[in-house]
Scaffold this motif. Structure first.
Motif, PDB file in Angstrom:
ATOM      1  N   GLU A 113       0.834  -1.203   0.000  1.00 22.09           N
ATOM      2  CA  GLU A 113       0.000   0.000   0.000  1.00 22.09           C
ATOM      3  C   GLU A 113       0.871   1.255   0.000  1.00 22.09           C
ATOM      4  OE1 GLU A 113      -0.597  -2.493   2.295  1.00 22.09           O
ATOM      5  OE2 GLU A 113      -2.381  -3.348   1.339  1.00 22.09           O
ATOM      6  N   GLU A 114       1.897   1.241   0.836  1.00 20.01           N
ATOM      7  CA  GLU A 114       2.808   2.382   0.895  1.00 20.01           C
ATOM      8  C   GLU A 114       3.535   2.548  -0.443  1.00 20.01           C
ATOM      9  OE1 GLU A 114       6.698   3.902   3.453  1.00 20.01           O
ATOM     10  OE2 GLU A 114       5.558   2.172   4.172  1.00 20.01           O
ATOM     11  N   TYR A 116       2.465   1.653  -3.508  1.00 22.06           N
ATOM     12  CA  TYR A 116       1.586   2.215  -4.531  1.00 22.06           C
ATOM     13  C   TYR A 116       1.212   3.654  -4.226  1.00 22.06           C
ATOM     14  CZ  TYR A 116       1.421  -2.216  -6.918  1.00 22.06           C
ATOM     15  OH  TYR A 116       1.778  -3.345  -7.611  1.00 22.06           O
ATOM     16  N   GLY A 117       1.149   4.002  -2.960  1.00 19.43           N
ATOM     17  CA  GLY A 117       0.914   5.404  -2.595  1.00 19.43           C
ATOM     18  C   GLY A 117       2.050   6.288  -3.100  1.00 19.43           C
TER      19      GLY A 117
END
Length: 124
Positions: A113-114, A116-117
């Motif tokens: 998630e980090e 792709y953020g």
């Protein structure tokens, strides 16, 4: 003499029926046995697939990522810093100076998630 004819006929018919019944039983027994073998094979393959999915899921949870510079662009590496996970079109020179330095030193990213953020924020 007619009684003997009928007796022999009944014996032959009885034996024929017995042969048919035992043949049908053998056929049915082998069919069930084959089906059981096939089901066992399918269950084994399904179990292997489930185990590999669980293993992959656990492995994915344990992965961390590193952002490094390669040929002027940000490249995402897996935790071993050797295996390339993804090439990006993010030019290192377009990043803020602090982020440029982090990438040049190997910016640590904890989870997907980090990652792709970060990619969404700095992709053009």
């Amino acid at each position: 003499m007619n009684d003997k004819k009928y007796s022999i006929g009944f014996v032959i018919v009885g034996l024929s029926v017995l042969l048919l019944v035992s043949g049908a039983y053998q056929f049915s027994y082998h069919a069930v046995e084959e089906r059981a073998k096939e089901e066992k094979i399918v269950e084994t393959e399904l179990k292997k697939t489930e185990d590999s999915v669980e293993t992959e899921g656990e492995a994915m949870k344990n992965y961390c990522y590193y952002l490094l510079e390669k040929n002027g662009y940000v490249v995402v590496y897996l935790s071993d810093k050797e295996t390339i996970y993804e090439y990006t079109s993010i030019d290192v020179e377009t990043l803020p100076v602090t982020v440029q330095n982090e990438v040049k030193n190997g910016k640590y990213i904890e989870d997907i998630e980090e990652l792709y953020g970060f990619l969404e924020n700095y992709s053009s």
